[in-house]
Design an enzyme around this catalytic site. Structure first.
Site, PDB file in Angstrom:
ATOM      1  N   GLU A  60       0.785  -1.226   0.000  1.00 30.70           N
ATOM      2  CA  GLU A  60       0.000   0.000   0.000  1.00 30.70           C
ATOM      3  C   GLU A  60       0.820   1.281   0.000  1.00 30.70           C
ATOM      4  O   GLU A  60       0.396   2.280  -0.576  1.00 30.70           O
ATOM      5  CB  GLU A  60      -0.935   0.004   1.230  1.00 30.70           C
ATOM      6  N   SER A 117     -31.953 -23.759  53.387  1.00 29.44           N
ATOM      7  CA  SER A 117     -31.060 -23.975  54.538  1.00 29.44           C
ATOM      8  C   SER A 117     -29.599 -23.646  54.246  1.00 29.44           C
ATOM      9  O   SER A 117     -28.737 -23.918  55.089  1.00 29.44           O
ATOM     10  CB  SER A 117     -31.158 -25.442  54.981  1.00 29.44           C
TER      11      SER A 117
END
Length: 765
Positions: A77, A336
């Site tokens: 690029e 419990s």
């Protein structure tokens, strides 16, 4: 020459001033938002979300971008990227000449910086927009470093469909992170951004293959790829399918979606998460026919508090059974499961030890009558037995002795948020599940027992602060005693086939079942992991087959047997602050000379009570053994000594009600004046000093109940000095009282009296 230099310098400053004015007037557009990505503790992607604009735009970290990848991108690029100011004038001139000669666009002049500017602010390709693009490129170079701009390009480059950035493309096209790409894959990802529509994998693979191979040869020529890499790359096939980004641990990911940076590294262990999800789903499928449709599982590393696995439901994608509800954060009733905390607090308060004896018989607390899960009573039981068998009545009595305020305070310190809003409304039923909790809170509470009583917050992310603070809830001695009790394998809540898992690590665990069998809990821990399991229905529908022991514990054991299989069986050593002593087997107290049987008991020196056992006492009686004497009325002769067992009034009442044989204590000398001063009736209900709220339109009667010593047959009740009723000893009666303050008096048939005061308030309920 000097004049030309002055003009040049003036033009430079003019353009610089113009640039800064434009820079301030037209600031750079904001960077687009990235997709949220959740990682596990090893860096694997757990879950990815679309960006706010519905793109797969994943931000790549620096360590995920290799030098080879960067070199290939730069060569493809912008070879002069690190040398120009954002715009390459030579490329612009070359492109302009070529386009004029060819009379069409044959090559571009965009640098990587200019492409980033175009990606940040997309516009049509016109000469005016190209000038804007150049200006934006100069702005980018002024604000950001070269490496930052290159990273922007790699994170924003288009790859077809809604895929942006090399990281998203790498995962979707190749199912791997960018730092694991092969040479062929790097080459392919270098060429797609120029033509994301035509070069997208799956569109025209013949064209894509030609372009890829062409650039592989160029990269070889310029020594970006080695000969071996290029040869392998040319023979490598193109991707044939897309890989969807992971959507694992959905409840956990959704919880953290709006927390922290785009790339969030968590404490989750993805392998263990998958196993826990699979086990939970299969387990619920196996019991689905019983009307039990969901479960939630939380696995925590015991010492660090790091979340290892987070399963919010049996199947997130099962909409029929509300699979998207997060069962780990849902407020439920704990049954419990809070009892270990209660008994641990009692140990530290010096009230009990494991061998302390409690009475499991019917009792009344201001009209509240607790019952055991099986509606049976067992008489004398040790605290150890009561916890192992999850008996309700001894737990309520223990909370009454400790004081509910102390337990509420401990729960609040452990992060039980629902407690604070209902603190004033909570009663003794708190220990049996009369409060709202979450699986997250419950599991982290059990970490307290596993970490010498220290509480700390849970860790969800990998880089959380390591020096987090602790809050000491229980002593190490108390936690050790709890762990010894909860790890026994002689308990009724063991799964039927637990022995088949001979490699199961040693764990301590406790179950819980809420009222109406709507919630089943089982929470266990050892030095490695603390695991919490909830089983039930998000619709709050109960099931007769739902219980902590039968439903939740088998899943807990499966999970431990999977994630901690065959681990070193290291267990907790007794702390130096904890001691061992002998205790009377009948009372749990320090044995006296009259105690015949003793057992080994743990205790906390200087904390646990040193009271001596008095369950047997010497009694002076007449020769017929039908009258007893005290020192005040003992005759000079004509008596003998016998040994009798001492029982509290509630046990005597229970023995009588159940026709159980018990040798009665000879009644005290009726001529002794002491009987009119001592051993007056004890009023159990109502409670002295309490305020009772009754509905104005339908007032409820108040329970009257008193306990008396052995030998009392009848008791008499007065309200505000007015006689109201006669009842048998231990018999419960009910009286309606008007609004206001009332004096309640109770006398037995020997004339001994007790007075209390209560307040009645009428309310509109």
């Amino acid at each position: 020459m000097r004049k030309a230099a002055v003009i040049t310098l003036s033009l430079f400053f003019l353009f610089a001033a113009l640039f800064f004015v434009l820079h301030l007037s037209f600031p750079l557009p904001s960077l687009p938002a990235y997709s949220k990505v959740i990682y596990d503790r090893k860096g694997e992607v757990v879950h990815a979300f679309l960006s706010p604009d519905d793109k797969w735009r994943l931000r790549a970290e620096k360590h995920e971008l290799t030098d080879k990848l960067k070199k290939a991108i730069l060569y493809k690029e912008d070879k002069w990227f690190y040398y120009h100011p954002g715009v390459n004038p030579f490329s612009i001139i070359r492109a302009a000449v070529n386009n004029l000669v060819q009379r069409r666009r044959t090559s571009g002049a965009s640098t990587i910086t200019m492409q980033v500017a175009r990606l940040l602010e997309p516009k049509q390709r016109t000469y005016i927009n190209k000038l804007v693009e150049i200006f934006r490129a100069l702005q980018l170079e002024w604000v950001y470093s070269k490496d930052e701009i290159l990273n922007m390009y790699l994170n924003l480059a288009p790859y077809g469909r809604n895929i942006e950035g090399i990281k998203a493309a790498s995962l979707i096209y190749f199912n791997k992170m960018p730092n694991h790409l092969s040479a062929a894959e790097i080459a392919l990802l270098c060429i797609v951004p120029n033509r994301p529509s035509s070069l997208q994998p799956g569109r025209d693979n013949a064209l894509l293959l030609d372009e890829r191979n062409k650039w592989i040869k160029k990269f070889l020529k310029h020594r970006i790829f080695s000969k071996a890499e290029a040869a392998d790359a040319l023979n490598e096939n193109l991707p044939t399918k897309f890989y969807p980004l992971p959507r694992l641990a959905p409840h956990f990911a959704i919880r953290l979606k709006d927390f922290g940076p785009e790339n969030l590294y968590t404490t989750i262990d993805l392998e263990k998460q998958r196993r826990c999800e699979e086990i939970t789903k299969q387990y619920i499928q196996s019991i689905y026919h019983k009307g039990i449709k969901n479960a939630a599982v939380l696995v925590i590393e015991t010492l660090s508090g790091e979340i290892i696995a987070y399963v919010g439901s049996a199947d997130f994608y099962n909409a029929t059974d509300a699979g998207q509800v997060d069962g780990i954060r849902a407020v439920r009733q704990p049954g419990s499961a809070l009892k270990p905390l209660l008994y641990g607090l009692c140990f530290d308060a010096g009230l009990f030890t494991p061998k302390s004896v409690l009475t499991d018989v019917p009792c009344h607390f201001d009209g509240y009558v607790p019952e055991n899960y099986d509606n049976l009573f067992r008489g004398y039981v040790t605290l150890e037995y009561a916890l192992e068998n999850s008996l309700n009545v001894p737990a309520v009595k223990a909370l009454d002795v400790l004081g509910k305020e102390k337990m509420i305070a401990a729960l609040k310190r452990c992060g039980f948020s629902a407690i604070a809003s209902r603190e004033k409304k909570l009663g003794l039923s708190l220990v049996l599940g009369g409060c709202g909790v979450t699986l997250e809170q419950m599991t982290n509470l059990y970490r307290v027992f596993a970490n010498d009583g220290k509480f700390s917050s849970l860790k969800f992310t990998k880089f959380s602060a390591q020096n987090f603070s602790y809050d000491t809830i229980l002593s190490p001695s108390s936690c050790f005693m709890l762990s010894e009790i909860l790890s026994k394998t002689t308990r009724p809540d063991l799964p039927a086939n637990w022995e088949s898992s001979h490699k199961l690590p040693r764990i301590a665990w406790k179950t819980g079942t809420s009222y109406g069998r709507r919630d089943a809990w089982s929470i266990g821990y050892n030095k490695n992991y603390t695991i919490g399991v909830w089983v039930g229905n998000f619709s709050n529908e109960g099931s007769p087959d739902l219980s902590g022991a039968a439903t939740a514990t088998p899943l807990l054991f499966q999970l431990f047997n999977t994630i901690d299989y065959n681990s070193p069986n290291e267990w907790y050593a007794m702390p130096k602050e904890c001691g061992v002593r002998m205790a009377c087997s009948r009372s749990g107290l320090v044995p006296s000379a009259m105690c015949k049987h003793s057992v080994i008991d743990y205790f906390i020196p200087l904390v646990s009570s040193n009271a001596t056992c008095n369950h047997i006492s010497e009694l002076k009686v007449n020769p017929k053994e039908d009258i007893s004497y005290c020192n005040n009325c003992l005759p000079q002769s004509g008596y003998k000594s016998i040994f009798v067992e001492n029982h509290p009034p509630e046990m005597l009442r229970w023995y009588r009600e159940n026709n159980m044989p018990i040798k009665p204590t000879p009644p005290h000398n009726p001529l002794c004046e002491r009987i009119f001063r001592d051993n007056a009736p004890r009023i159990i209900s109502p409670r002295n000093g309490n305020e009772y709220l009754i509905e104005k339109n339908e007032p409820q009667p108040i329970s009257f109940l008193a306990e008396c010593e052995d030998g009392v047959q009848f008791i008499y009740w007065w309200v505000n000095n007015r006689f109201v009723a006669k009842s048998k000893s231990g018999e419960q009666i009910f009286q309606s009282l008007p609004e206001g303050f009332h004096k309640i008096s109770c006398s037995d048939d020997k004339g001994r009296n007790t007075d209390i005061w209560i307040k009645i308030t009428e309310v509109n309920l």
